[in-house]
Design an enzyme around this catalytic site. Structure first.
Site, PDB file in Angstrom:
ATOM      1  N   GLY A   9       0.820  -1.206   0.000  1.00  0.00           N
ATOM      2  CA  GLY A   9       0.000   0.000   0.000  1.00  0.00           C
ATOM      3  C   GLY A   9       0.852   1.253   0.000  1.00  0.00           C
ATOM      4  O   GLY A   9       1.927   1.288   0.590  1.00  0.00           O
ATOM      5  N   ARG A  46       0.657  -5.114  -5.136  1.00  0.00           N
ATOM      6  CA  ARG A  46       0.825  -6.185  -4.155  1.00  0.00           C
ATOM      7  C   ARG A  46       1.248  -7.483  -4.845  1.00  0.00           C
ATOM      8  O   ARG A  46       0.922  -8.581  -4.384  1.00  0.00           O
ATOM      9  CB  ARG A  46      -0.465  -6.376  -3.354  1.00  0.00           C
ATOM     10  CG  ARG A  46      -0.855  -5.134  -2.555  1.00  0.00           C
ATOM     11  CD  ARG A  46      -2.015  -5.405  -1.603  1.00  0.00           C
ATOM     12  NE  ARG A  46      -2.462  -4.189  -0.929  1.00  0.00           N
ATOM     13  CZ  ARG A  46      -1.907  -3.711   0.176  1.00  0.00           C
ATOM     14  NH1 ARG A  46      -0.885  -4.338   0.720  1.00  0.00           N
ATOM     15  NH2 ARG A  46      -2.371  -2.610   0.740  1.00  0.00           N
ATOM     16  N   ASP A  71       5.847  -5.759   5.514  1.00  0.00           N
ATOM     17  CA  ASP A  71       6.176  -7.161   5.762  1.00  0.00           C
ATOM     18  C   ASP A  71       6.174  -7.987   4.483  1.00  0.00           C
ATOM     19  O   ASP A  71       7.058  -8.829   4.270  1.00  0.00           O
ATOM     20  CB  ASP A  71       5.182  -7.743   6.772  1.00  0.00           C
ATOM     21  CG  ASP A  71       5.538  -9.155   7.188  1.00  0.00           C
ATOM     22  OD1 ASP A  71       6.578  -9.341   7.842  1.00  0.00           O
ATOM     23  OD2 ASP A  71       4.780 -10.072   6.851  1.00  0.00           O
ATOM     24  N   THR A  98       5.107   1.143   6.475  1.00  0.00           N
ATOM     25  CA  THR A  98       3.724   0.726   6.699  1.00  0.00           C
ATOM     26  C   THR A  98       3.049   1.743   7.593  1.00  0.00           C
ATOM     27  O   THR A  98       3.579   2.083   8.657  1.00  0.00           O
ATOM     28  CB  THR A  98       3.608  -0.669   7.339  1.00  0.00           C
ATOM     29  OG1 THR A  98       2.257  -0.891   7.768  1.00  0.00           O
ATOM     30  CG2 THR A  98       4.542  -0.839   8.518  1.00  0.00           C
ATOM     31  N   ASP A 156       0.536   1.191   9.265  1.00  0.00           N
ATOM     32  CA  ASP A 156       0.035   0.473  10.433  1.00  0.00           C
ATOM     33  C   ASP A 156       1.047   0.435  11.574  1.00  0.00           C
ATOM     34  O   ASP A 156       0.696   0.084  12.700  1.00  0.00           O
ATOM     35  CB  ASP A 156      -0.340  -0.964  10.064  1.00  0.00           C
ATOM     36  CG  ASP A 156      -1.604  -1.038   9.220  1.00  0.00           C
ATOM     37  OD1 ASP A 156      -2.307  -0.015   9.104  1.00  0.00           O
ATOM     38  OD2 ASP A 156      -1.879  -2.115   8.675  1.00  0.00           O
ATOM     39  N   ASP A 194       3.317  -1.712  12.180  1.00  0.00           N
ATOM     40  CA  ASP A 194       3.348  -3.052  12.761  1.00  0.00           C
ATOM     41  C   ASP A 194       4.554  -3.877  12.327  1.00  0.00           C
ATOM     42  O   ASP A 194       4.558  -5.106  12.455  1.00  0.00           O
ATOM     43  CB  ASP A 194       2.061  -3.813  12.408  1.00  0.00           C
ATOM     44  CG  ASP A 194       1.858  -4.001  10.911  1.00  0.00           C
ATOM     45  OD1 ASP A 194       2.645  -3.439  10.123  1.00  0.00           O
ATOM     46  OD2 ASP A 194       0.910  -4.712  10.533  1.00  0.00           O
ATOM     47  N   ARG A 208      -4.721  -3.748  10.267  1.00  0.00           N
ATOM     48  CA  ARG A 208      -5.132  -5.128  10.001  1.00  0.00           C
ATOM     49  C   ARG A 208      -4.825  -6.053  11.185  1.00  0.00           C
ATOM     50  O   ARG A 208      -5.692  -6.738  11.700  1.00  0.00           O
ATOM     51  CB  ARG A 208      -4.426  -5.649   8.746  1.00  0.00           C
ATOM     52  CG  ARG A 208      -4.662  -7.117   8.448  1.00  0.00           C
ATOM     53  CD  ARG A 208      -3.861  -7.559   7.237  1.00  0.00           C
ATOM     54  NE  ARG A 208      -4.314  -6.866   6.040  1.00  0.00           N
ATOM     55  CZ  ARG A 208      -5.365  -7.235   5.314  1.00  0.00           C
ATOM     56  NH1 ARG A 208      -6.067  -8.289   5.682  1.00  0.00           N
ATOM     57  NH2 ARG A 208      -5.709  -6.561   4.247  1.00  0.00           N
TER      58      ARG A 208
END
Length: 343
Positions: free
Chosen positions: A10, A72, A103, A125, A127, A129, A171
């Site tokens: 993304g 992706r 990741d 990212t 996120d 994460d 997510r």
């Protein structure tokens, strides 16, 4: 040296700042020939490239997204894809590849490194994460966007005596939800790490409103899940890396709150708004530092390494330590800080 760059997964604010920094130092200090692969690993598989130089990168620092495009695409999901990627990189005379991604993107880089690819990873990212780095660029911008949205929703919630459910990205980890919820004064925060009981959420909201608080904000990470048997969940299609396409938990939470409490409830799904637009100053600086560190790592021969932020310093860690697991929200931040304000 001929250095390749790609951005995968993304998009997020700060990608262009990384590219700009790599190109600037690579061209001016090291005399490198730099080439960008379009649309992530897809560009490697299809040999779709563009030349990169300082002139091409002029003006991109404040722009969101990525000038290289992204996808992706997973070479390991295509028959012979990994070998094709390696062959194409050799055909393009790439001495080292800088892969910028999360990741999945870096997971591919890690596998290819074990098969002989000379590469360096840059963590990306929104996120936040990814293991091995305290923070990833794009996350700060996403939290700021979500916090601004929550601030705006407070006023309309108060005007109409409503419960407003705000769905944000996240997510496997609820970093955006947790930090934006704290910053925005949320009445409840639902994250993937803490399966929720909708009855408990509704009971706390009722208690809050019984005390005279007639407006509440509930922040929900897209990957939040109810405790087993407490609320119906939905499944969706998967992408090339096997991830279910998420979205919609906010609608289900809002419907349940409205049904169980009788409060007028509305939902706002921020979605890709969190990814777009101008990166914050923090993300521009962090992305720039990562880009500088990445091209330095290339020239130090640090293949199979990822640049990371630890204790305020940019360091290098093995790609293998960064991929394969998610960095989840610190329980102390959620239970010790955020939960104090629930209900």
């Amino acid at each position: 040296m001929r250095v390749g760059l790609l951005t995968g997964g993304g998009d997020c604010p700060g990608l262009n700042a990384v590219i700009r920094a790599v190109v600037r130092k690579g061209e001016f200090q090291y005399g490198d020939d730099l080439v960008g692969f379009l649309d992530g690993w897809k560009g490697v598989l299809e040999r779709q490239t563009m030349p990169l130089d300082v002139e091409a990168c002029r003006g991109i620092l404040p722009k969101g997204g990525t000038m290289l495009g992204t996808s992706r695409t997973n070479p390991y999901k295509l028959e012979g894809g990994a070998q094709q990627a390696l062959d194409n990189l050799r055909a393009e005379r790439i001495d080292s590849l800088i892969a910028i991604g999360g990741d999945d993107t870096l997971g591919v880089a890690n596998k290819l490194a074990k098969e002989g690819l000379v590469c360096v990873g840059v963590p990306k990212t929104i996120d936040n994460d990814l293991e091995g780095t305290e923070v990833t660029f794009g996350f700060h911008t996403a939290v700021q966007i979500a916090s601004d949205a929550i601030d705006r929703l407070h006023t309309t919630a108060e005007s109409h005596d409503r419960v407003m459910v705000v769905e944000v990205m996240g997510r496997h980890a609820g970093w955006i939800a947790t930090e934006a919820g704290i910053a925005g004064g949320a009445a409840f925060i639902l994250i993937p790490e803490e399966p929720f009981d909708i009855e408990d959420v509704c009971a706390r909201l009722k208690s809050r409103h019984d005390r005279g608080r007639y407006a509440s904000i509930v922040v929900v990470a897209e990957g939040a899940v109810p405790k087993e048997g407490t609320m119906e969940v939905q499944s969706g299609e998967t992408d090339a890396f096997g991830h279910v396409r998420l979205g919609g938990i906010g609608n289900r939470v809002a419907a349940s709150i409205g049904e169980k409490t009788g409060f007028e409830t509305r939902v706002t799904i921020l979605g890709h708004i969190q990814r777009g637009g101008t990166p914050t100053a923090f993300d521009r600086i962090l992305a720039t530092r990562f880009g500088i560190a990445a091209i330095d790592a290339v020239h130090d021969g640090a293949t199979g390494q990822m640049v990371a932020l630890q204790a305020g310093q940019i360091v290098r860690i093995p790609l293998s330590e960064a991929v394969g697991s998610s960095k989840t929200v610190d329980p102390e931040l959620y239970h010790g800080v955020a939960e104090v304000f629930f209900g």
